[in-house]
Design a protein around this motif. Structure first.
Motif, PDB file in Angstrom:
ATOM      1  N   THR A  63       0.910  -1.277   0.006  1.00 25.75           N
ATOM      2  CA  THR A  63      -0.038   0.081  -0.045  1.00 25.75           C
ATOM      3  C   THR A  63       0.655   1.127   0.064  1.00 25.75           C
ATOM      4  O   THR A  63       1.685   1.397   0.785  1.00 25.75           O
ATOM      5  CB  THR A  63      -0.923   0.083   1.221  1.00 25.75           C
ATOM      6  N   VAL A  64       0.696   2.029  -0.915  1.00 27.71           N
ATOM      7  CA  VAL A  64       1.355   3.578  -0.993  1.00 27.71           C
ATOM      8  C   VAL A  64       0.487   4.540  -0.624  1.00 27.71           C
ATOM      9  O   VAL A  64      -0.709   4.641  -1.006  1.00 27.71           O
ATOM     10  CB  VAL A  64       1.814   3.540  -2.392  1.00 27.71           C
ATOM     11  N   CYS A  65       0.985   5.219   0.669  1.00 25.64           N
ATOM     12  CA  CYS A  65       0.075   6.312   1.156  1.00 25.64           C
ATOM     13  C   CYS A  65       1.087   7.509   0.714  1.00 25.64           C
ATOM     14  O   CYS A  65       2.138   7.618   0.765  1.00 25.64           O
ATOM     15  CB  CYS A  65       0.325   6.134   2.640  1.00 25.64           C
ATOM     16  N   THR A  66       0.001   8.472   0.353  1.00 27.66           N
ATOM     17  CA  THR A  66       0.745   9.818  -0.280  1.00 27.66           C
ATOM     18  C   THR A  66      -0.181  10.985   0.428  1.00 27.66           C
ATOM     19  O   THR A  66      -1.332  11.181   0.378  1.00 27.66           O
ATOM     20  CB  THR A  66       0.149   9.761  -1.679  1.00 27.66           C
ATOM     21  N   TRP A  67       0.910  11.781   1.133  1.00 24.72           N
ATOM     22  CA  TRP A  67       0.330  12.810   1.818  1.00 24.72           C
ATOM     23  C   TRP A  67       0.690  14.291   1.199  1.00 24.72           C
ATOM     24  O   TRP A  67       2.034  14.227   0.684  1.00 24.72           O
ATOM     25  CB  TRP A  67       0.721  12.867   3.333  1.00 24.72           C
ATOM     26  N   VAL A  68       0.258  15.439   1.365  1.00 24.43           N
ATOM     27  CA  VAL A  68       0.629  16.707   1.010  1.00 24.43           C
ATOM     28  C   VAL A  68       1.341  17.308   2.084  1.00 24.43           C
ATOM     29  O   VAL A  68       0.871  17.097   3.249  1.00 24.43           O
ATOM     30  CB  VAL A  68      -0.519  17.667   0.535  1.00 24.43           C
ATOM     31  N   GLU A 102       5.678  10.354   1.450  1.00 18.31           N
ATOM     32  CA  GLU A 102       4.981   9.212   1.071  1.00 18.31           C
ATOM     33  C   GLU A 102       5.573   7.832   1.758  1.00 18.31           C
ATOM     34  O   GLU A 102       6.695   8.052   1.996  1.00 18.31           O
ATOM     35  CB  GLU A 102       5.324   9.040  -0.625  1.00 18.31           C
ATOM     36  N   GLU A 103       4.821   6.986   1.835  1.00 19.36           N
ATOM     37  CA  GLU A 103       5.171   5.783   2.544  1.00 19.36           C
ATOM     38  C   GLU A 103       4.854   4.662   1.745  1.00 19.36           C
ATOM     39  O   GLU A 103       3.729   4.631   1.200  1.00 19.36           O
ATOM     40  CB  GLU A 103       4.699   5.556   3.949  1.00 19.36           C
ATOM     41  N   ILE A 104       5.424   3.535   1.844  1.00 19.02           N
ATOM     42  CA  ILE A 104       5.078   2.003   1.171  1.00 19.02           C
ATOM     43  C   ILE A 104       5.169   1.342   2.348  1.00 19.02           C
ATOM     44  O   ILE A 104       5.939   1.093   3.196  1.00 19.02           O
ATOM     45  CB  ILE A 104       6.176   1.614   0.350  1.00 19.02           C
ATOM     46  N   TRP A 105       3.847   0.542   2.454  1.00 15.03           N
ATOM     47  CA  TRP A 105       3.692  -0.402   3.441  1.00 15.03           C
ATOM     48  C   TRP A 105       3.425  -1.833   3.046  1.00 15.03           C
ATOM     49  O   TRP A 105       2.965  -1.836   1.882  1.00 15.03           O
ATOM     50  CB  TRP A 105       2.362  -0.114   4.371  1.00 15.03           C
ATOM     51  N   GLN A 106       3.887  -2.868   3.592  1.00 12.29           N
ATOM     52  CA  GLN A 106       3.567  -4.411   3.267  1.00 12.29           C
ATOM     53  C   GLN A 106       3.560  -5.263   4.354  1.00 12.29           C
ATOM     54  O   GLN A 106       4.484  -5.162   5.586  1.00 12.29           O
ATOM     55  CB  GLN A 106       4.806  -4.893   2.486  1.00 12.29           C
TER      56      GLN A 106
END
Lengths: 129, 129, 129, 129
Positions: free
Chosen positions: B70-75, B87-91
């Protein structure tokens, strides 16, 4: 300094008409082959040691299809177990990319970092920025 | 926060057995499609506005084939003409990647940066970190 | 039939403005993950069995950025040790790509092909074209 | 025959330990740059003419990281508006890939195929298989 000439590929451009930004890390890694050989002389993946920790890329200018680029790779800092590189991509006399990358010398089987061997350290020293 | 689920591909692994580090920027960019739509509603490359200036990626943990990420994208910051994302990538419940990226709202034909429109700015504000 | 929805990425377009032709094999392979699981239930690369022998791709229509594509994967022929798939890529109701690919069930350590197990053969039979 | 030397990249390998099969079309296209120049001397994407119709690839042997490959590109057949190439990838004296690819000389703005110009046809003739 390591110096690597790369010929851009159609598949590396994007709809905007330039080389896509995600290709830059691919080229920078491609230009580290000789450096990888220092740590893993036979380039065997079974004993791969160079694990990336951080990458920082400044996109200074567009890179175009049709003109070769040159990737310059310097050693910026040699730590006990880690290594920082400074890298540039040039095209047609223009500086297009500046980047730093940090690797750790890591034994994946033992799951622990290892000191950079003296012989490797010496060779790295001849590529200092 | 924008959230994007990505299924890793065999072609995105490397000989070491994990997802190759150069795939991370590809996934992060893939997760910006909705954000790109804010600036270019029809996603036309003729009027593409989002030009990347800097990318910084921390590789915190290995990413594996066989499990969705899951890629999370914040401003993170909205400037006059520029924009910074976090941005973060979770697994599998593990944080694997942390990154920031900076774009400028740029008119390629006029070769100049442009203020981020108020409507876009408002929408971006709802994705603040 | 296996069915996989893929969201095109900016990095998958090229300067001509469409999805680059070299991305098609990447998407087709990405859509084979469930099929790979039949042969290697834990998707471990140490015991990887599916070795590609041939790929044939007809580029029937352009694929565009901004619209999801659907990859359809059928089993076309099950041999003793080999397997042929028929694959299509659709976008927006248009057939864009038709392809066939042939794999052999191969033990890389023993360097020899192996008969496709009966249980796998039965499951493959439910995806026949 | 056109001949292109390519240095494999870590990012082009996959978890099985060899060059991933989807990289082969990328290398084959990369080796067509000189041929593209015949049709589009300035390599401008605005007037791109070479549209791919079909690709067929035989994977004859594994390709490894750490050893340069040579891509050989021959003209197999010159039609009125279309062109077929025969391509091989060699590594360390071993033939690893055999492929054919068909292009049409296509005007994307007029959306119609165009006869291959006589001068191009003559030059192509000097690269016949």
């Amino acid at each position: 300094m390591y110096q690597t000439v790369i010929e851009p590929r159609v598949s590396e451009t994007d709809g905007v008409g330039h080389i896509n930004n995600t290709v830059v890390p691919v080229w920078l890694e491609a230009a580290r082959n000789d450096l990888f050989r220092l740590f893993m002389p036979d380039l065997s993946f079974d004993d791969w040691k160079m694990i990336i920790l951080n990458m920082n890329v400044d996109y200074v200018g567009q890179v175009y299809f049709g003109i070769d680029v040159t990737v310059c790779t310097w050693v910026k800092r040699i730590g006990n177990t880690s290594l920082q590189l400074y890298e540039e991509i040039w095209q047609d006399g223009r500086l297009c990319v500046k980047g730093t990358v940090t690797y750790v010398n890591y034994d994946l089987k033992k799951q622990k970092s290892e000191p950079i061997p003296d012989l490797v350290r010496k060779e790295l020293g001849s590529h200092l920025y």
